[in-house]
Write a protein that holds these residues in place. Structure first.
Motif, PDB file in Angstrom:
ATOM      1  N   MET A   1       0.873  -1.059   0.148  1.00  0.00           N
ATOM      2  CA  MET A   1      -0.072   0.029  -0.041  1.00  0.00           C
ATOM      3  C   MET A   1       0.872   1.078   0.030  1.00  0.00           C
ATOM      4  O   MET A   1       1.780   1.385   0.894  1.00  0.00           O
ATOM      5  CB  MET A   1      -0.985  -0.027   1.156  1.00  0.00           C
ATOM      6  CG  MET A   1      -1.942   1.270   1.441  1.00  0.00           C
ATOM      7  SD  MET A   1      -2.747   1.248   2.679  1.00  0.00           S
ATOM      8  CE  MET A   1      -2.075   1.000   4.082  1.00  0.00           C
ATOM      9  N   THR A   3       2.067   5.074   0.536  1.00  0.00           N
ATOM     10  CA  THR A   3       1.836   6.114   1.620  1.00  0.00           C
ATOM     11  C   THR A   3       1.944   7.417   1.103  1.00  0.00           C
ATOM     12  O   THR A   3       2.565   7.773   0.174  1.00  0.00           O
ATOM     13  CB  THR A   3       2.887   6.057   2.604  1.00  0.00           C
ATOM     14  OG1 THR A   3       4.013   6.136   2.443  1.00  0.00           O
ATOM     15  CG2 THR A   3       2.662   4.497   3.453  1.00  0.00           C
ATOM     16  N   ASN A   5       1.796   9.918   3.261  1.00  0.00           N
ATOM     17  CA  ASN A   5       1.868  10.424   4.905  1.00  0.00           C
ATOM     18  C   ASN A   5       3.011  11.512   4.859  1.00  0.00           C
ATOM     19  O   ASN A   5       3.993  11.405   4.755  1.00  0.00           O
ATOM     20  CB  ASN A   5       2.440   9.357   5.804  1.00  0.00           C
ATOM     21  CG  ASN A   5       1.386   8.322   6.223  1.00  0.00           C
ATOM     22  OD1 ASN A   5       0.323   8.463   6.037  1.00  0.00           O
ATOM     23  ND2 ASN A   5       1.874   6.911   6.191  1.00  0.00           N
ATOM     24  N   VAL A  13      -2.023   8.477   8.415  1.00  0.00           N
ATOM     25  CA  VAL A  13      -2.162   6.948   8.404  1.00  0.00           C
ATOM     26  C   VAL A  13      -3.524   6.601   8.624  1.00  0.00           C
ATOM     27  O   VAL A  13      -4.018   5.624   7.736  1.00  0.00           O
ATOM     28  CB  VAL A  13      -1.528   6.280   9.853  1.00  0.00           C
ATOM     29  CG1 VAL A  13      -1.791   4.985   9.744  1.00  0.00           C
ATOM     30  CG2 VAL A  13       0.073   6.525   9.633  1.00  0.00           C
ATOM     31  N   LEU A  14      -4.703   7.322   9.217  1.00  0.00           N
ATOM     32  CA  LEU A  14      -5.935   7.185   9.379  1.00  0.00           C
ATOM     33  C   LEU A  14      -6.731   7.138   7.998  1.00  0.00           C
ATOM     34  O   LEU A  14      -7.354   6.270   7.578  1.00  0.00           O
ATOM     35  CB  LEU A  14      -6.607   8.003  10.449  1.00  0.00           C
ATOM     36  CG  LEU A  14      -7.897   7.527  10.930  1.00  0.00           C
ATOM     37  CD1 LEU A  14      -8.171   6.330  11.653  1.00  0.00           C
ATOM     38  CD2 LEU A  14      -8.576   8.743  11.849  1.00  0.00           C
ATOM     39  N   ALA A  16      -5.264   7.371   5.154  1.00  0.00           N
ATOM     40  CA  ALA A  16      -4.614   6.241   3.801  1.00  0.00           C
ATOM     41  C   ALA A  16      -5.205   4.855   4.065  1.00  0.00           C
ATOM     42  O   ALA A  16      -5.851   4.262   3.423  1.00  0.00           O
ATOM     43  CB  ALA A  16      -3.268   6.221   4.046  1.00  0.00           C
ATOM     44  N   THR A  17      -5.379   4.245   5.505  1.00  0.00           N
ATOM     45  CA  THR A  17      -5.979   3.096   5.518  1.00  0.00           C
ATOM     46  C   THR A  17      -7.489   3.034   5.368  1.00  0.00           C
ATOM     47  O   THR A  17      -7.794   1.980   4.795  1.00  0.00           O
ATOM     48  CB  THR A  17      -5.671   2.598   7.140  1.00  0.00           C
ATOM     49  OG1 THR A  17      -6.271   3.422   8.092  1.00  0.00           O
ATOM     50  CG2 THR A  17      -4.148   2.298   7.303  1.00  0.00           C
ATOM     51  N   TYR A  20      -7.739   3.059   1.488  1.00  0.00           N
ATOM     52  CA  TYR A  20      -7.207   1.714   0.971  1.00  0.00           C
ATOM     53  C   TYR A  20      -8.095   0.489   1.313  1.00  0.00           C
ATOM     54  O   TYR A  20      -8.381  -0.228   0.564  1.00  0.00           O
ATOM     55  CB  TYR A  20      -5.903   1.356   1.601  1.00  0.00           C
ATOM     56  CG  TYR A  20      -5.320  -0.241   0.836  1.00  0.00           C
ATOM     57  CD1 TYR A  20      -4.861   0.082  -0.375  1.00  0.00           C
ATOM     58  CD2 TYR A  20      -5.225  -1.445   1.320  1.00  0.00           C
ATOM     59  CE1 TYR A  20      -4.363  -0.940  -1.181  1.00  0.00           C
ATOM     60  CE2 TYR A  20      -4.904  -2.441   0.873  1.00  0.00           C
ATOM     61  CZ  TYR A  20      -4.229  -2.177  -0.639  1.00  0.00           C
ATOM     62  OH  TYR A  20      -3.486  -3.191  -1.132  1.00  0.00           O
ATOM     63  N   ALA A  21      -8.927   0.722   2.452  1.00  0.00           N
ATOM     64  CA  ALA A  21     -10.012  -0.392   2.920  1.00  0.00           C
ATOM     65  C   ALA A  21     -11.157  -0.280   2.002  1.00  0.00           C
ATOM     66  O   ALA A  21     -11.729  -1.063   1.527  1.00  0.00           O
ATOM     67  CB  ALA A  21     -10.028  -0.214   4.341  1.00  0.00           C
TER      68      ALA A  21
END
Length: 130
Positions: A1, A3, A5, A13-14, A16-17, A20-21
């Protein structure tokens, strides 16, 4: 994945995840605009005859992700006050022309498109020095 950031990008991070989710590598979207439309950070378009105008945002797609990207955009807007890079200048001009709320949504749209490009290329974000 990949980044994105960076303290000045609005996607940590929050975000980006969550992105991606929700979309994985984004291959279900043909263009970055398709992702923006799905997220609901593009204006509604009304057309009749020769007249065409835009309304508010569409609010389609993942409500949580849209909210997070707009909050990230507000964070970027807060940090642009004493900066003179290209993004900061664009944001300041946009705030002057359209106001803070519309500028936040426009910046969230831009961040979503950037994220899609990075996911497609499988690259990390590298800010360009001005």
């Amino acid at each position: 994945m990949p980044t994105i950031n960076d303290a000045t990008t609005g996607v940590g991070v929050l975000n980006a995840t969550a992105l991606y989710a929700a979309i994985g590598n984004g291959s279900q979207f043909a263009t970055p605009r398709a992702l923006s439309v799905w997220l609901g950070v593009t204006p509604k378009q009304y057309a009749s005859g020769e007249k065409s105008f835009y309304g508010g945002i569409t609010k389609r797609g993942n409500q949580y992700l849209r909210k997070q990207l707009i909050h990230g955009a507000r964070s970027v807007m807060y940090r642009t006050k004493n900066r003179d890079d290209k993004l900061s200048v664009w944001v300041k001009q946009l705030v002057e022309r359209r106001g803070k709320n519309k500028a936040a949504v426009a910046l969230a749209n831009r961040l979503a498109r950037l994220a899609w490009i990075l996911l497609q290329r499988n690259e990390n974000y590298q800010p360009v020095a001005s």
